[in-house]
Motif scaffolding. Structure first.
Motif, PDB file in Angstrom:
ATOM      1  N   ARG A 190       6.900  -8.890   9.752  1.00 37.88           N
ATOM      2  CA  ARG A 190       6.628  -7.936   9.484  1.00 37.88           C
ATOM      3  C   ARG A 190       5.941  -7.247   8.218  1.00 37.88           C
ATOM      4  O   ARG A 190       6.456  -8.019   7.277  1.00 37.88           O
ATOM      5  CB  ARG A 190       8.082  -6.906   9.639  1.00 37.88           C
ATOM      6  CG  ARG A 190       8.155  -6.525  11.551  1.00 37.88           C
ATOM      7  CD  ARG A 190       8.541  -7.884  12.345  1.00 37.88           C
ATOM      8  NE  ARG A 190      10.108  -7.998  11.773  1.00 37.88           N
ATOM      9  CZ  ARG A 190      10.523  -9.232  11.736  1.00 37.88           C
ATOM     10  NH1 ARG A 190      10.344 -10.550  12.946  1.00 37.88           N
ATOM     11  NH2 ARG A 190      11.542  -9.055  12.280  1.00 37.88           N
ATOM     12  N   VAL A 191       4.835  -6.878   8.590  1.00 38.40           N
ATOM     13  CA  VAL A 191       4.011  -5.880   7.305  1.00 38.40           C
ATOM     14  C   VAL A 191       4.477  -4.467   6.943  1.00 38.40           C
ATOM     15  O   VAL A 191       4.208  -3.526   8.141  1.00 38.40           O
ATOM     16  CB  VAL A 191       3.042  -6.614   7.534  1.00 38.40           C
ATOM     17  CG1 VAL A 191       2.399  -5.661   6.546  1.00 38.40           C
ATOM     18  CG2 VAL A 191       2.982  -7.491   7.585  1.00 38.40           C
ATOM     19  N   LEU A 192       5.808  -4.457   6.691  1.00 35.30           N
ATOM     20  CA  LEU A 192       6.237  -2.854   5.847  1.00 35.30           C
ATOM     21  C   LEU A 192       4.624  -2.351   5.538  1.00 35.30           C
ATOM     22  O   LEU A 192       4.695  -2.675   4.293  1.00 35.30           O
ATOM     23  CB  LEU A 192       7.566  -2.197   4.983  1.00 35.30           C
ATOM     24  CG  LEU A 192       7.670  -1.016   5.060  1.00 35.30           C
ATOM     25  CD1 LEU A 192       8.055  -0.482   6.041  1.00 35.30           C
ATOM     26  CD2 LEU A 192       8.603  -1.183   3.683  1.00 35.30           C
ATOM     27  N   VAL A 193       4.233  -0.599   5.739  1.00 34.21           N
ATOM     28  CA  VAL A 193       3.343   0.330   5.115  1.00 34.21           C
ATOM     29  C   VAL A 193       3.103   1.269   4.801  1.00 34.21           C
ATOM     30  O   VAL A 193       3.153   2.052   6.241  1.00 34.21           O
ATOM     31  CB  VAL A 193       1.363   0.104   5.884  1.00 34.21           C
ATOM     32  CG1 VAL A 193       0.520   0.580   4.925  1.00 34.21           C
ATOM     33  CG2 VAL A 193       1.626  -1.022   6.673  1.00 34.21           C
ATOM     34  N   HIS A 194       3.798   1.479   3.039  1.00 34.31           N
ATOM     35  CA  HIS A 194       4.006   3.188   3.385  1.00 34.31           C
ATOM     36  C   HIS A 194       2.475   3.621   2.761  1.00 34.31           C
ATOM     37  O   HIS A 194       2.661   3.146   1.170  1.00 34.31           O
ATOM     38  CB  HIS A 194       5.110   3.012   2.554  1.00 34.31           C
ATOM     39  CG  HIS A 194       5.217   4.289   2.367  1.00 34.31           C
ATOM     40  ND1 HIS A 194       6.436   5.176   2.981  1.00 34.31           N
ATOM     41  CD2 HIS A 194       5.892   5.495   0.938  1.00 34.31           C
ATOM     42  CE1 HIS A 194       6.383   6.610   2.831  1.00 34.31           C
ATOM     43  NE2 HIS A 194       6.642   6.722   1.332  1.00 34.31           N
ATOM     44  N   SER A 195       1.757   4.247   3.608  1.00 38.01           N
ATOM     45  CA  SER A 195       0.713   4.886   2.658  1.00 38.01           C
ATOM     46  C   SER A 195       0.189   6.224   2.917  1.00 38.01           C
ATOM     47  O   SER A 195       0.687   6.443   4.507  1.00 38.01           O
ATOM     48  CB  SER A 195      -0.405   3.680   2.919  1.00 38.01           C
ATOM     49  OG  SER A 195      -1.476   4.780   2.308  1.00 38.01           O
ATOM     50  N   LYS A 196      -0.930   7.218   2.533  1.00 40.76           N
ATOM     51  CA  LYS A 196      -1.074   8.175   3.407  1.00 40.76           C
ATOM     52  C   LYS A 196      -2.168   7.317   3.694  1.00 40.76           C
ATOM     53  O   LYS A 196      -2.684   6.063   3.642  1.00 40.76           O
ATOM     54  CB  LYS A 196      -1.391   9.633   2.179  1.00 40.76           C
ATOM     55  CG  LYS A 196      -0.901  10.250   1.512  1.00 40.76           C
ATOM     56  CD  LYS A 196      -0.874  10.593   0.468  1.00 40.76           C
ATOM     57  CE  LYS A 196       0.267  11.089  -0.962  1.00 40.76           C
ATOM     58  NZ  LYS A 196       0.073  11.799  -1.877  1.00 40.76           N
ATOM     59  N   ALA A 251      -9.095  15.241   1.302  1.00 39.16           N
ATOM     60  CA  ALA A 251      -7.294  15.863   0.796  1.00 39.16           C
ATOM     61  C   ALA A 251      -6.443  15.665   1.146  1.00 39.16           C
ATOM     62  O   ALA A 251      -6.237  14.504   2.456  1.00 39.16           O
ATOM     63  CB  ALA A 251      -7.644  17.323   1.238  1.00 39.16           C
ATOM     64  N   GLU A 252      -4.907  15.594   0.414  1.00 41.96           N
ATOM     65  CA  GLU A 252      -3.733  14.700   0.916  1.00 41.96           C
ATOM     66  C   GLU A 252      -3.521  15.924   2.038  1.00 41.96           C
ATOM     67  O   GLU A 252      -2.177  15.191   2.123  1.00 41.96           O
ATOM     68  CB  GLU A 252      -2.701  14.664  -0.338  1.00 41.96           C
ATOM     69  CG  GLU A 252      -3.389  13.373  -1.247  1.00 41.96           C
ATOM     70  CD  GLU A 252      -2.457  13.281  -2.572  1.00 41.96           C
ATOM     71  OE1 GLU A 252      -1.610  13.938  -2.707  1.00 41.96           O
ATOM     72  OE2 GLU A 252      -2.881  12.479  -3.259  1.00 41.96           O
ATOM     73  N   LYS A 253      -3.364  16.567   1.910  1.00 43.39           N
ATOM     74  CA  LYS A 253      -3.002  17.416   2.787  1.00 43.39           C
ATOM     75  C   LYS A 253      -4.238  18.938   3.773  1.00 43.39           C
ATOM     76  O   LYS A 253      -5.440  18.660   3.286  1.00 43.39           O
ATOM     77  CB  LYS A 253      -1.722  18.658   2.383  1.00 43.39           C
ATOM     78  CG  LYS A 253      -0.925  18.540   1.421  1.00 43.39           C
ATOM     79  CD  LYS A 253      -0.051  19.577   0.545  1.00 43.39           C
ATOM     80  CE  LYS A 253       0.716  18.945   0.305  1.00 43.39           C
ATOM     81  NZ  LYS A 253       1.761  20.412  -0.087  1.00 43.39           N
ATOM     82  N   ASP A 268      -6.654  19.758   4.805  1.00 42.05           N
ATOM     83  CA  ASP A 268      -7.687  21.604   4.165  1.00 42.05           C
ATOM     84  C   ASP A 268      -8.774  22.320   5.653  1.00 42.05           C
ATOM     85  O   ASP A 268      -9.772  20.720   6.340  1.00 42.05           O
ATOM     86  CB  ASP A 268      -8.116  20.571   3.126  1.00 42.05           C
ATOM     87  CG  ASP A 268      -9.546  21.776   2.324  1.00 42.05           C
ATOM     88  OD1 ASP A 268      -9.569  23.066   3.088  1.00 42.05           O
ATOM     89  OD2 ASP A 268     -10.489  21.577   1.726  1.00 42.05           O
ATOM     90  N   PRO A 269      -8.387  22.710   6.114  1.00 41.10           N
ATOM     91  CA  PRO A 269      -8.844  23.075   7.007  1.00 41.10           C
ATOM     92  C   PRO A 269     -10.691  23.259   6.751  1.00 41.10           C
ATOM     93  O   PRO A 269     -11.887  23.189   7.398  1.00 41.10           O
ATOM     94  CB  PRO A 269      -9.222  24.347   8.196  1.00 41.10           C
ATOM     95  CG  PRO A 269      -7.547  24.178   7.686  1.00 41.10           C
ATOM     96  CD  PRO A 269      -7.352  23.531   6.369  1.00 41.10           C
ATOM     97  N   ALA A 270     -11.307  24.283   5.645  1.00 37.51           N
ATOM     98  CA  ALA A 270     -12.380  24.359   4.935  1.00 37.51           C
ATOM     99  C   ALA A 270     -13.677  22.326   5.120  1.00 37.51           C
ATOM    100  O   ALA A 270     -14.195  22.345   5.806  1.00 37.51           O
ATOM    101  CB  ALA A 270     -13.012  24.537   3.970  1.00 37.51           C
ATOM    102  N   GLU A 271     -12.185  21.567   4.578  1.00 40.62           N
ATOM    103  CA  GLU A 271     -13.089  20.289   4.470  1.00 40.62           C
ATOM    104  C   GLU A 271     -13.277  19.915   5.593  1.00 40.62           C
ATOM    105  O   GLU A 271     -14.366  18.809   6.075  1.00 40.62           O
ATOM    106  CB  GLU A 271     -12.129  19.077   4.253  1.00 40.62           C
ATOM    107  CG  GLU A 271     -12.971  17.679   3.193  1.00 40.62           C
ATOM    108  CD  GLU A 271     -11.760  17.082   3.082  1.00 40.62           C
ATOM    109  OE1 GLU A 271     -12.119  15.878   2.536  1.00 40.62           O
ATOM    110  OE2 GLU A 271     -10.156  17.622   3.055  1.00 40.62           O
TER     111      GLU A 271
END
Length: 520
Positions: free
Chosen positions: A59-65, A240-242, A244-247
Motif C-alpha cells: 500500500r502507498v498512502l497519499v495525503h495531498s491536495k 487555487a487550494e479552495k 474559486d468559481p471565478a477561476e
C-alpha cells in the motif's frame, strides 16, 4: 489452472500516451504535461517506489491536495501492482495516522505543508519505510522531484501482471461505528467502472475534450478522471487550494471544458457566482453531480443557467459511484426527486428488514449487485457479512423504485449526514466531544444548511456543577476532527431526550431542536 489475468489499469495511461503522445494530458496552474511527458514521469515514480521496496499488493498512502504529484501517484501505484491509498487532505494528523496504520502502508507520499501528518503516520505505523515529500522534505524524507530525476526509466510494458480480483485502491469510507473502513477496489472491478462511466455518464468523450477537476481526486473525482485518461481528454486542475468559481469558469472557457464532476453544493456555488455570466461555458456537455441529493430549486437554477447538460448519479465508494444515472434528457418534471435508473450491467432492489424484496412504490433499504461492487472491506469479516447479506450489497440508504425502475432516495438507514458532499458520521464528533472533561452526554445531528446542504448541530449535557462555552468546545474539536466533520453549532441542554429504553433517538433530538427554533 491459472485464472485469466485482467488489464493493469495503469495501462490506460500507457496506451493513451502511445496513441496521442503530444496531446495535453494534465494542466495545473502555469504547467502542462503531454501524455508522453506524464507517462514518463509516472514510470519514473513507479521505478522509484520499486527501489524503496514497494511490491505488488503493498500500500502507498497519499495525503495531498489536487496536484500533479497526486495524479501521478495514482497511475504509478497501479502500474507496479501496488494499492493506492488516498486520504481526504482535510483530515487531521491523528485521522491520517489511523489510515496509515490500518492499511499498513509501506510508503507515504505527502504534499507540501503536511509534515505533521507524516510524523503522525510514522509514529503509528511500524510498516512505513519511507516518506516522499513534495517541495518541503524534512529530515529523513525524500524529495519528490529529486526521486523522479534519479530514477531509471523502466523497459516498455513493465506493468505488473494482475488478476481481476487484485486490489488497486483502498477507498476509505466510514461506517456507522465511525471508524473508517478500507473498501477494496480491484483492477477488474475498476475496469468495468471506467467503461461504464464512459458509456453512461460521459458518452462520446475523446481527446478533443477537456475535464475540469473541482472535487478531491481522493474520491469520486479520481475515479472520474480514469475514464478521461483512457479516452485522451485533458485533465485540468484548479490552481487555487479552495474552490474559486471565478477561476473555474475562466478555465472552462480557456480549455473548452466539456465535462466536470461535482457535488451539489459545489455546483450551486458555481452557478450562483457572477463569473458564470462572464465566461463562455457552451462547451459543457456533461456536468455531473453526485454525493448527495440536490434540492429541486437548485437543480432548476442550474438547468436554467447551464442548459441541458446535468448528469446525476447515485453511488457509494463501495460501488465506485456506479449505481444509477439520470441523463440530461431525463431531468424532467416527471423524474423530479429521482436519482435515475440502474447503470448498465448493475441491478438494484429494495428490501425490507426481513430481507424480502419489495415491489415498486414501497420504501426499504437500497441494495445493489453487479460488477461495480467492491471486493469487500479490508480485513473486516463482520462488516463484510453484514454488507453482503443475501448476496446483495446493502447501501444503508432507504428508498423506493417506481414501476419504470427510477430510484428515489427517501432517507438514510444510519444517522449519517452529508455536508458539502462529504459523508459525516455523528458518532465521531460525539466521541470527540465526550473527551472534554465537562461533557457528560453528546448527540450530533445533521440539519439543513443553506450552503453545505447539511451541517452538524451538537447537543450536549454537562457534568453536574460544570459548564463549558461553545467556543471552547469547538476549539477542543479542532485538532481531533477534520473541519467538515465538526458541528457548526453546539447547544447545551439539561438533559437529552430519551426513549423508553433509555436510548437517544436522533428523531427526538431533531424534534427538540425544531421546538426551540434552533437551526441554520
Amino acid at each position: 489452472m491459472r485464472v485469466a489475468t485482467a488489464m493493469n489499469l495503469g495501462r490506460l495511461l500507457t496506451q493513451t500516451a502511445r496513441r496521442i503522445p503530444d496531446r495535453p494530458a494534465l494542466v495545473w496552474r502555469d504547467r502542462s504535461w503531454t501524455f508522453a511527458e506524464l507517462d514518463a514521469r509516472v514510470d519514473r515514480l513507479g521505478q522509484a517506489l520499486r527501489s524503496l521496496g514497494v511490491a505488488k499488493g503493498d500500500r502507498v498512502l497519499v495525503h495531498s491536495k489536487n496536484t500533479n504529484a497526486m495524479f501521478e501517484s495514482l497511475f504509478a501505484s497501479f502500474k507496479i501492482g501496488a494499492v493506492w491509498v488516498p486520504t481526504n487532505y482535510r483530515l487531521t494528523p491523528a485521522e491520517v495516522a489511523y489510515l496509515g496504520a490500518s492499511s499498513r502502508a509501506k510508503v507515504m507520499l505527502r504534499d507540501a505543508g503536511f509534515g505533521a501528518h507524516a510524523a503522525a503516520v510514522r509514529a503509528e505505523n511500524p510498516h512505513l519505510r519511507q516518506v516522499i515529500a513534495v517541495g518541503d522534505a524534512g529530515p529523513g524524507e525524500l524529495d519528490y522531484e529529486a526521486l523522479l530525476a534519479a530514477a531509471t526509466p523502466p523497459a516498455p510494458d513493465h506493468e505488473a501482471e494482475v488478476e481481476a480480483g487484485d486490489p488497486c485502491w483502498f477507498f476509505y469510507t466510514s461506517g456507522t461505528t465511525g471508524r473508517p473502513k478500507a473498501a477494496v477496489l480491484t483492477h477488474g472491478q475498476m475496469g468495468f467502472v471506467v467503461t461504464n462511466h464512459l458509456a453512461d455518464l460521459v458518452p462520446g468523450t475523446t481527446e478533443r475534450d477537456a475535464s475540469l477537476v473541482v472535487a478531491p481526486l481522493s474520491h469520486g473525482a479520481g475515479i472520474h478522471q480514469l475514464g478521461q485518461v483512457a479516452r485522451g481528454a485533458a485533465t485540468v486542475l484548479l490552481g487555487a487550494e479552495k474552490l474559486d468559481p471565478a477561476e473555474a469558469w475562466a478555465l472552462v472557457e480557456r480549455h473548452r471544458v466539456s465535462n466536470m464532476f461535482t457535488v451539489p453544493t459545489i455546483l450551486t456555488a458555481l452557478v450562483r457566482h457572477p463569473a458564470v455570466d462572464a465566461h463562455d461555458h457552451t462547451s459543457l456537455r456533461h456536468v455531473i453531480y453526485a454525493g448527495a441529493p440536490m434540492y429541486d430549486a437548485d437543480q432548476q437554477e442550474a438547468l436554467a443557467k447551464l442548459g441541458p447538460c446535468l448528469v446525476q448519479y447515485f453511488g457509494l465508494g463501495e460501488v465506485t459511484g456506479n449505481i444509477t444515472v439520470l441523463r440530461p434528457d431525463q431531468h424532467t418534471p416527471e423524474n423530479a426527486g429521482s436519482c435515475g435508473v440502474a447503470r448498465t450491467g448493475m441491478d438494484i432492489a429494495i428490501f425490507d428488514e426481513r430481507g424480502a424484496r419489495l415491489p415498486p412504490g414501497e420504501i426499504g433499504e437500497i441494495c445493489v449487485r453487479g460488477p461495480a461492487v467492491f471486493a469487500g472491506y479490508f480485513e473486516n469479516v463482520e462488516a463484510n457479512a453484514k454488507a453482503f447479506a443475501g448476496g446483495w450489497f446493502h447501501t444503508g440508504d432507504l428508498g423506493m423504485l417506481d414501476a419504470r425502475g427510477f430510484l428515489f432516495i427517501t432517507g438514510r438507514a444510519s444517522d449519517m449526514y452529508i455536508s458539502g458532499g462529504s459523508n459525516v458520521y455523528p458518532r465521531e464528533a460525539e466521541e470527540a466531544l465526550l473527551t472534554h472533561p465537562a461533557v457528560a452526554e453528546a448527540a450530533v445531528v445533521g440539519m439543513p444548511h443553506p450552503k453545505w446542504g447539511e451541517a452538524g448541530i451538537a447537543c450536549i449535557v454537562c457534568h453536574e456543577g460544570m459548564e463549558v462555552e461553545e467556543a471552547a468546545l469547538l476549539a477542543h474539536l479542532a485538532p481531533r476532527l477534520a473541519r467538515y466533520k465538526q458541528p457548526l453549532r453546539i447547544v447545551q441542554w439539561d438533559a437529552l431526550p430519551k426513549s423508553g429504553y433509555g436510548k437517544v433517538p436522533k428523531a427526538l433530538i431533531r424534534a427538540k431542536l425544531a421546538e426551540e427554533g434552533i437551526g441554520f
